[in-house]
Each structure stands twice: as C-alpha cells, then as structure tokens.
Design a protein around this motif. Structure first.
Motif, PDB file in Angstrom:
ATOM      1  N   GLY A  37       0.851  -1.182   0.000  1.00  0.00           N
ATOM      2  CA  GLY A  37       0.000   0.000   0.000  1.00  0.00           C
ATOM      3  C   GLY A  37       0.881   1.224   0.000  1.00  0.00           C
ATOM      4  O   GLY A  37       2.013   1.192  -0.472  1.00  0.00           O
ATOM      5  N   GLY A  38       0.378   2.292   0.576  1.00  0.00           N
ATOM      6  CA  GLY A  38       1.172   3.499   0.731  1.00  0.00           C
ATOM      7  C   GLY A  38       1.803   3.519   2.116  1.00  0.00           C
ATOM      8  O   GLY A  38       1.677   2.566   2.879  1.00  0.00           O
ATOM      9  N   GLY A  39       2.477   4.570   2.437  1.00  0.00           N
ATOM     10  CA  GLY A  39       3.023   4.777   3.773  1.00  0.00           C
ATOM     11  C   GLY A  39       3.895   3.639   4.252  1.00  0.00           C
ATOM     12  O   GLY A  39       4.748   3.128   3.520  1.00  0.00           O
ATOM     13  N   VAL A  40       3.667   3.219   5.492  1.00  0.00           N
ATOM     14  CA  VAL A  40       4.467   2.160   6.116  1.00  0.00           C
ATOM     15  C   VAL A  40       4.375   0.852   5.336  1.00  0.00           C
ATOM     16  O   VAL A  40       5.385   0.205   5.071  1.00  0.00           O
ATOM     17  CB  VAL A  40       4.032   1.953   7.591  1.00  0.00           C
ATOM     18  N   ALA A  41       3.167   0.447   4.974  1.00  0.00           N
ATOM     19  CA  ALA A  41       3.005  -0.822   4.243  1.00  0.00           C
ATOM     20  C   ALA A  41       3.766  -0.791   2.929  1.00  0.00           C
ATOM     21  O   ALA A  41       4.402  -1.777   2.543  1.00  0.00           O
ATOM     22  CB  ALA A  41       1.525  -1.116   3.998  1.00  0.00           C
ATOM     23  N   GLY A  42       3.732   0.335   2.232  1.00  0.00           N
ATOM     24  CA  GLY A  42       4.458   0.458   0.983  1.00  0.00           C
ATOM     25  C   GLY A  42       5.962   0.370   1.191  1.00  0.00           C
ATOM     26  O   GLY A  42       6.664  -0.331   0.446  1.00  0.00           O
ATOM     27  N   ALA A  43       6.464   1.067   2.211  1.00  0.00           N
ATOM     28  CA  ALA A  43       7.905   1.056   2.499  1.00  0.00           C
ATOM     29  C   ALA A  43       8.382  -0.346   2.866  1.00  0.00           C
ATOM     30  O   ALA A  43       9.423  -0.807   2.375  1.00  0.00           O
ATOM     31  CB  ALA A  43       8.219   2.041   3.627  1.00  0.00           C
ATOM     32  N   ILE A  44       7.628  -1.030   3.727  1.00  0.00           N
ATOM     33  CA  ILE A  44       8.027  -2.377   4.163  1.00  0.00           C
ATOM     34  C   ILE A  44       7.953  -3.360   3.007  1.00  0.00           C
ATOM     35  O   ILE A  44       8.896  -4.125   2.776  1.00  0.00           O
ATOM     36  CB  ILE A  44       7.189  -2.826   5.377  1.00  0.00           C
ATOM     37  N   HIS A  45       6.863  -3.364   2.275  1.00  0.00           N
ATOM     38  CA  HIS A  45       6.730  -4.300   1.149  1.00  0.00           C
ATOM     39  C   HIS A  45       7.786  -4.040   0.078  1.00  0.00           C
ATOM     40  O   HIS A  45       8.366  -4.983  -0.466  1.00  0.00           O
ATOM     41  CB  HIS A  45       5.322  -4.246   0.552  1.00  0.00           C
ATOM     42  N   HIS A  46       8.049  -2.785  -0.210  1.00  0.00           N
ATOM     43  CA  HIS A  46       9.051  -2.446  -1.231  1.00  0.00           C
ATOM     44  C   HIS A  46      10.426  -2.972  -0.816  1.00  0.00           C
ATOM     45  O   HIS A  46      11.129  -3.590  -1.611  1.00  0.00           O
ATOM     46  CB  HIS A  46       9.087  -0.937  -1.463  1.00  0.00           C
ATOM     47  N   ALA A  47      10.805  -2.719   0.435  1.00  0.00           N
ATOM     48  CA  ALA A  47      12.120  -3.149   0.924  1.00  0.00           C
ATOM     49  C   ALA A  47      12.212  -4.662   1.078  1.00  0.00           C
ATOM     50  O   ALA A  47      13.271  -5.253   0.863  1.00  0.00           O
ATOM     51  CB  ALA A  47      12.433  -2.459   2.251  1.00  0.00           C
ATOM     52  N   ALA A  48      11.105  -5.309   1.438  1.00  0.00           N
ATOM     53  CA  ALA A  48      11.114  -6.761   1.686  1.00  0.00           C
ATOM     54  C   ALA A  48      11.110  -7.570   0.404  1.00  0.00           C
ATOM     55  O   ALA A  48      11.562  -8.709   0.383  1.00  0.00           O
ATOM     56  CB  ALA A  48       9.917  -7.147   2.551  1.00  0.00           C
ATOM     57  N   GLY A  49      10.550  -7.015  -0.665  1.00  0.00           N
ATOM     58  CA  GLY A  49      10.481  -7.742  -1.928  1.00  0.00           C
ATOM     59  C   GLY A  49       9.191  -8.534  -2.062  1.00  0.00           C
ATOM     60  O   GLY A  49       8.369  -8.607  -1.138  1.00  0.00           O
ATOM     61  N   SER A  50       9.012  -9.140  -3.215  1.00  0.00           N
ATOM     62  CA  SER A  50       7.751  -9.815  -3.550  1.00  0.00           C
ATOM     63  C   SER A  50       7.445 -11.034  -2.687  1.00  0.00           C
ATOM     64  O   SER A  50       6.295 -11.430  -2.559  1.00  0.00           O
ATOM     65  CB  SER A  50       7.748 -10.215  -5.024  1.00  0.00           C
ATOM     66  N   GLY A  51       8.451 -11.619  -2.088  1.00  0.00           N
ATOM     67  CA  GLY A  51       8.218 -12.784  -1.227  1.00  0.00           C
ATOM     68  C   GLY A  51       7.326 -12.462  -0.044  1.00  0.00           C
ATOM     69  O   GLY A  51       6.575 -13.325   0.422  1.00  0.00           O
ATOM     70  N   LEU A  52       7.382 -11.233   0.441  1.00  0.00           N
ATOM     71  CA  LEU A  52       6.545 -10.852   1.587  1.00  0.00           C
ATOM     72  C   LEU A  52       5.075 -10.908   1.204  1.00  0.00           C
ATOM     73  O   LEU A  52       4.266 -11.493   1.928  1.00  0.00           O
ATOM     74  CB  LEU A  52       6.917  -9.469   2.107  1.00  0.00           C
ATOM     75  N   GLU A  53       4.723 -10.322   0.082  1.00  0.00           N
ATOM     76  CA  GLU A  53       3.314 -10.340  -0.323  1.00  0.00           C
ATOM     77  C   GLU A  53       2.837 -11.770  -0.567  1.00  0.00           C
ATOM     78  O   GLU A  53       1.720 -12.124  -0.210  1.00  0.00           O
ATOM     79  CB  GLU A  53       3.080  -9.465  -1.559  1.00  0.00           C
ATOM     80  N   LYS A  54       3.687 -12.605  -1.128  1.00  0.00           N
ATOM     81  CA  LYS A  54       3.320 -14.013  -1.352  1.00  0.00           C
ATOM     82  C   LYS A  54       3.045 -14.715  -0.020  1.00  0.00           C
ATOM     83  O   LYS A  54       2.065 -15.442   0.111  1.00  0.00           O
ATOM     84  CB  LYS A  54       4.425 -14.743  -2.116  1.00  0.00           C
ATOM     85  N   GLU A  55       3.913 -14.504   0.960  1.00  0.00           N
ATOM     86  CA  GLU A  55       3.710 -15.132   2.270  1.00  0.00           C
ATOM     87  C   GLU A  55       2.442 -14.622   2.942  1.00  0.00           C
ATOM     88  O   GLU A  55       1.756 -15.362   3.650  1.00  0.00           O
ATOM     89  CB  GLU A  55       4.923 -14.898   3.175  1.00  0.00           C
ATOM     90  N   CYS A  56       2.107 -13.359   2.722  1.00  0.00           N
ATOM     91  CA  CYS A  56       0.940 -12.743   3.353  1.00  0.00           C
ATOM     92  C   CYS A  56      -0.394 -13.274   2.813  1.00  0.00           C
ATOM     93  O   CYS A  56      -1.399 -13.236   3.526  1.00  0.00           O
ATOM     94  CB  CYS A  56       0.971 -11.227   3.162  1.00  0.00           C
ATOM     95  N   ARG A  57      -0.418 -13.748   1.591  1.00  0.00           N
ATOM     96  CA  ARG A  57      -1.689 -14.132   0.950  1.00  0.00           C
ATOM     97  C   ARG A  57      -2.531 -15.079   1.792  1.00  0.00           C
ATOM     98  O   ARG A  57      -3.742 -14.896   1.912  1.00  0.00           O
ATOM     99  CB  ARG A  57      -1.421 -14.770  -0.416  1.00  0.00           C
ATOM    100  N   SER A  58      -1.906 -16.086   2.373  1.00  0.00           N
ATOM    101  CA  SER A  58      -2.669 -17.083   3.130  1.00  0.00           C
ATOM    102  C   SER A  58      -3.104 -16.573   4.506  1.00  0.00           C
ATOM    103  O   SER A  58      -3.916 -17.208   5.175  1.00  0.00           O
ATOM    104  CB  SER A  58      -1.863 -18.367   3.286  1.00  0.00           C
TER     105      SER A  58
END
Length: 175
Positions: A37-58
């Motif tokens: 997303g924007g703000g904190v979520a955007g900063a964390i997801h951007h720095a963590a890479g696509s693996g974070l969003e994949k892990e979050c799905r479930s």
C-alpha cells in the motif's frame, strides 16, 4: 529519547521503519489484505520484496486490532508483524482496537522470543487517527504490558517526521 522501565528500553527515533538494522521485528501498519500500500506498508513491502506479499496471501484478511507474523524476506529484520489499525471515526471502539494492535504484536513477540521490536505510529496516516491520541494509546498500552514482557528488551517507535517524533517523546517522557 530512551526510557528504561522493568528492564525494557523504550525509545523514539525519526526514521524509516524499513531500515532498522538492529531490530528483530518491525511492525507493518497493514491493510486488511496485507498487500503493498502506501506509507508504512508500501515502504516495508518495497524493501522486503515480492516474497513478503506471497507469504501474506494465506494470512489475509485480518480484522482491526489483529496481528500476524511473517518472515522479513529482504528486510534486515527476521520478522514482520502486520497489524491492522482502526480507521478513526469508523472502526469502534478505536482506542481499544488500536491498543489491541500493540498488545497482539507484543504477545506474538513474546511467543517467538523476539527481543527487539520497532513500531510505526499505527493508524495515523491514511486511517486518520490523531497522532496525539494514537501515541497516548500506544505508549499507555506498552506501559501496561511491561510487567508481562520477558523476551522483549527493546521497543522502538520509528516516526516518519519531526512532529510525530516530538509528540511521542513528550508522552514517553511522562512514563
């Protein structure tokens, strides 16, 4: 600013939540779907890479006040604890839901043996929670949790700007 109570250091700094190299877990001010997303979520997801969003799905969706944990992926942190804060004026009772974010993140930290955790000012961005009120809830909740914490030794607030930092420091100074 730093304060030590019950053997636990609580500190406030101005900075980037996704650049806390000396912290085991960072807290994401997440959206219900745990997506970038924007703000904190955007900063964390951007720095963590696509693996974070994949892990979050479930793990999604989560409800206001709820917290879940994932790995840190490309972040310098072992873990990310995702908390969905309340939308001010919509999610009721917002003070209790916000307090639950901090309680649940600290409880997860205790369960995992996490020694250091960094929080942003949850709900104060897009969710419009007034920073003064949010900081009072956050620091008050942490104060109440201190006697229960055994693993956690460092709690850091990472604030995006000087004004938010000053608000948190003023409240922390009264602890």
């Amino acid at each position: 600013m730093k304060k030590t109570r019950s053997g636990i250091t609580i500190e406030c700094i101005e900075g980037d939540i996704a650049a806390q190299n000396d912290i085991s877990a960072v807290v994401n001010a997440a959206n219900a779907q745990l997506k970038t997303g924007g703000g904190v979520a955007g900063a964390i997801h951007h720095a963590a890479g696509s693996g974070l969003e994949k892990e979050c799905r479930s793990l999604a969706p989560i409800e206001p006040g709820e917290a879940v944990i994932t790995g840190g992926h490309n972040l310098p942190n072992q873990y990310v604890i995702h908390c969905l804060g309340p939308v001010f004026g919509r999610d009721k009772p917002e003070d209790q839901l916000l307090a639950n974010c901090y309680k649940n993140a600290l409880n997860i930290s205790e369960e995992k043996g996490i020694e250091s955790i960094a929080f942003p000012a949850i709900s104060t961005g897009a969710f419009s929670y007034p920073t003064q009120k949010a900081a009072e809830v956050a620091i008050g909740t942490i104060r109440d949790m201190l006697p229960k914490l055994k693993a956690v030794k460092t709690i850091r607030f990472v604030l995006y700007d000087k004004k938010d930092l000053e608000i948190h420091e003023n409240i922390l100074s009264e602890l």
